[in-house]
Scaffold this motif. Structure first.
Motif, mmCIF file in Angstrom:
data_model
loop_
_atom_site.group_PDB
_atom_site.id
_atom_site.type_symbol
_atom_site.label_atom_id
_atom_site.label_comp_id
_atom_site.label_asym_id
_atom_site.label_seq_id
_atom_site.Cartn_x
_atom_site.Cartn_y
_atom_site.Cartn_z
ATOM 1 N N GLY A 28 0.344 -2.848 4.401
ATOM 2 C CA GLY A 28 0.644 -1.447 4.695
ATOM 3 C C GLY A 28 1.423 -1.299 5.977
ATOM 4 O O GLY A 28 2.431 -1.986 6.192
ATOM 5 N N SER A 29 0.905 -0.403 6.859
ATOM 6 C CA SER A 29 1.683 -0.015 8.046
ATOM 7 C C SER A 29 1.805 -1.147 9.071
ATOM 8 O O SER A 29 2.597 -1.065 9.992
ATOM 9 C CB SER A 29 1.016 1.192 8.709
ATOM 10 O OG SER A 29 -0.263 0.788 9.199
ATOM 11 N N ASP A 58 -7.878 -5.916 2.664
ATOM 12 C CA ASP A 58 -7.248 -4.595 2.721
ATOM 13 C C ASP A 58 -7.493 -3.953 4.081
ATOM 14 O O ASP A 58 -8.631 -3.594 4.397
ATOM 15 C CB ASP A 58 -7.846 -3.698 1.609
ATOM 16 C CG ASP A 58 -7.136 -2.373 1.499
ATOM 17 O OD1 ASP A 58 -7.492 -1.583 0.608
ATOM 18 O OD2 ASP A 58 -6.217 -2.113 2.300
ATOM 19 N N ASP A 87 -4.085 3.893 -3.126
ATOM 20 C CA ASP A 87 -5.338 4.334 -2.496
ATOM 21 C C ASP A 87 -5.673 5.742 -2.972
ATOM 22 O O ASP A 87 -4.959 6.688 -2.652
ATOM 23 C CB ASP A 87 -5.188 4.332 -0.977
ATOM 24 C CG ASP A 87 -5.158 2.921 -0.428
ATOM 25 O OD1 ASP A 87 -4.211 2.582 0.316
ATOM 26 O OD2 ASP A 87 -6.064 2.137 -0.758
ATOM 27 N N GLY A 103 -3.180 2.321 9.431
ATOM 28 C CA GLY A 103 -2.887 2.234 10.854
ATOM 29 C C GLY A 103 -4.057 1.855 11.744
ATOM 30 O O GLY A 103 -3.959 1.904 12.964
ATOM 31 N N GLY A 123 -10.187 4.738 4.485
ATOM 32 C CA GLY A 123 -9.841 6.153 4.658
ATOM 33 C C GLY A 123 -8.519 6.377 5.353
ATOM 34 O O GLY A 123 -7.847 7.382 5.091
ATOM 35 N N ASN A 139 -4.945 -3.393 7.982
ATOM 36 C CA ASN A 139 -4.319 -4.070 9.143
ATOM 37 C C ASN A 139 -3.821 -5.479 8.788
ATOM 38 O O ASN A 139 -4.037 -6.445 9.542
ATOM 39 C CB ASN A 139 -5.319 -4.121 10.288
ATOM 40 C CG ASN A 139 -4.664 -4.526 11.632
ATOM 41 O OD1 ASN A 139 -5.324 -5.070 12.486
ATOM 42 N ND2 ASN A 139 -3.382 -4.293 11.816
ATOM 43 N N HIS A 161 -7.203 1.395 -5.938
ATOM 44 C CA HIS A 161 -8.346 1.291 -5.025
ATOM 45 C C HIS A 161 -9.043 2.644 -5.012
ATOM 46 O O HIS A 161 -8.564 3.590 -4.381
ATOM 47 C CB HIS A 161 -7.822 0.907 -3.634
ATOM 48 C CG HIS A 161 -8.886 0.772 -2.601
ATOM 49 N ND1 HIS A 161 -8.601 0.592 -1.271
ATOM 50 C CD2 HIS A 161 -10.244 0.774 -2.699
ATOM 51 C CE1 HIS A 161 -9.739 0.503 -0.587
ATOM 52 N NE2 HIS A 161 -10.736 0.612 -1.425
ATOM 53 N N SER A 179 0.846 -1.197 0.000
ATOM 54 C CA SER A 179 0.000 0.000 0.000
ATOM 55 C C SER A 179 0.882 1.248 0.000
ATOM 56 O O SER A 179 1.459 1.620 1.023
ATOM 57 C CB SER A 179 -0.902 -0.003 1.247
ATOM 58 O OG SER A 179 -1.642 1.186 1.285
HETATM 59 C C1 DX5 Z 1 -7.298 2.211 3.864
HETATM 60 C C2 DX5 Z 1 -6.568 1.713 2.626
HETATM 61 C C3 DX5 Z 1 -5.526 0.657 2.934
HETATM 62 C C4 DX5 Z 1 -4.475 1.132 3.935
HETATM 63 C C5 DX5 Z 1 -3.762 -0.061 4.527
HETATM 64 O O1 DX5 Z 1 -8.472 2.880 3.467
HETATM 65 O O2 DX5 Z 1 -7.473 1.133 1.711
HETATM 66 O O3 DX5 Z 1 -4.909 0.238 1.728
HETATM 67 O O4 DX5 Z 1 -3.520 1.931 3.295
HETATM 68 O O5 DX5 Z 1 -2.980 0.398 5.571
HETATM 69 P P1 DX5 Z 1 -2.829 -0.460 6.911
HETATM 70 O O6 DX5 Z 1 -2.038 -1.682 6.525
HETATM 71 O O7 DX5 Z 1 -2.080 0.448 7.840
HETATM 72 O O8 DX5 Z 1 -4.204 -0.789 7.365
#
Ligand code: DX5
Ligand code: ZN
Length: 216
Positions: A194-195, A172, A36, A146, A143, A174, A67, A9
């Motif tokens: 992602g994070s 998608d 995103d 984290g 949105g 966490n 996305h 991400s």
């Molecule tokens: C949130 C995004 C995700 C997000 C994932 O709306 O669609 O792609 O960036 O980030 P983490 O892994 O931190 O949930």
């Protein structure tokens, strides 16, 4: 063993060093670059725009996993430098005619995915699911990065896999190392990392990818 797509991400990447981040991620074997796009209307945030996508297209051949967290996505596909081989996800909650938009996406040579907010039941989209190549199951409210997984949402991944045994089921939100294992076991074959994993800051991208690779 079925392939599990690892889609980093990019909103979680170091925005000031995006070229190096993408180079590193692709060298580590990333599959599609998750972009995103947020319009500040459908979700209370504004993220990743057209100019970043155009810059990425100039320097990299990698496919994008776009996305669209935007209202009326079907009218706005032309804004983006979409290429054949990309995945494009539209939110069920933002499009009055998702099947028609799926047709437009497929006509571009892309895979069309239907994204579902955590609160949107699978039953809402079951009748149009066949018009898509898969589902993007939001495991957090869209949105922000984290956030923590919504309890019980892994069951939705499992039910989505039962509903659509031969389509893409992308998770998608966490996607931590622990959650990735449960998401894969539930039937996800694509993970937006992602994070909570690739960009946690605890490991290099290479090390985090290796840890993930051992898990999935
Ligand atoms: C949130 C995004 C995700 C997000 C994932 O709306 O669609 O792609 O960036 O980030 P983490 O892994 O931190 O949930
Ligand atoms: Zn996303």
């Amino acid at each position: 063993m079925n392939k599990i797509y690892v889609n980093p991400s990019l909103m979680c990447a170091d925005q000031l060093h995006m070229y190096d981040e993408i180079t590193d991620l692709l060298a580590c074997g990333a599959d599609l670059l998750h972009i995103d796009v947020m319009d500040g209307c459908f979700v209370p945030n504004i993220q990743l725009g057209v100019s970043l996508m155009e810059a990425i297209r100039k320097s990299f051949d990698a496919p994008l996993d776009i996305h669209l967290m935007i209202n009326s996505p079907g009218d706005k596909l032309g804004f983006f430098p979409i290429r054949p081989g990309d995945w494009v996800s539209i939110h069920y909650e933002t499009d009055r005619h998702p099947a028609r938009t799926a047709e437009k996406i497929r006509a571009l040579g892309c895979k069309a995915l239907l994204a579902l907010d955590p609160e949107t039941p699978l039953s809402a989209c079951a009748d149009v699911a066949d018009c898509f190549d898969g589902l993007l199951i939001m495991t957090v409210d869209p949105g922000y990065a984290g956030q923590k997984l919504i309890p019980g949402i892994i069951g939705k991944i499992r039910r989505a896999r039962e509903l659509l045994p031969d389509k893409i089921i992308e998770a998608d939100g966490n996607v931590s190392f622990e959650n990735a294992e449960m998401m894969k076991a539930a039937g996800a074959d694509a993970l937006v990392c992602g994070s909570s994993s690739l960009f946690s800051g605890k490991y290099t991208r290479k090390k985090a990818t290796e840890i993930l690779g051992r898990i999935i």
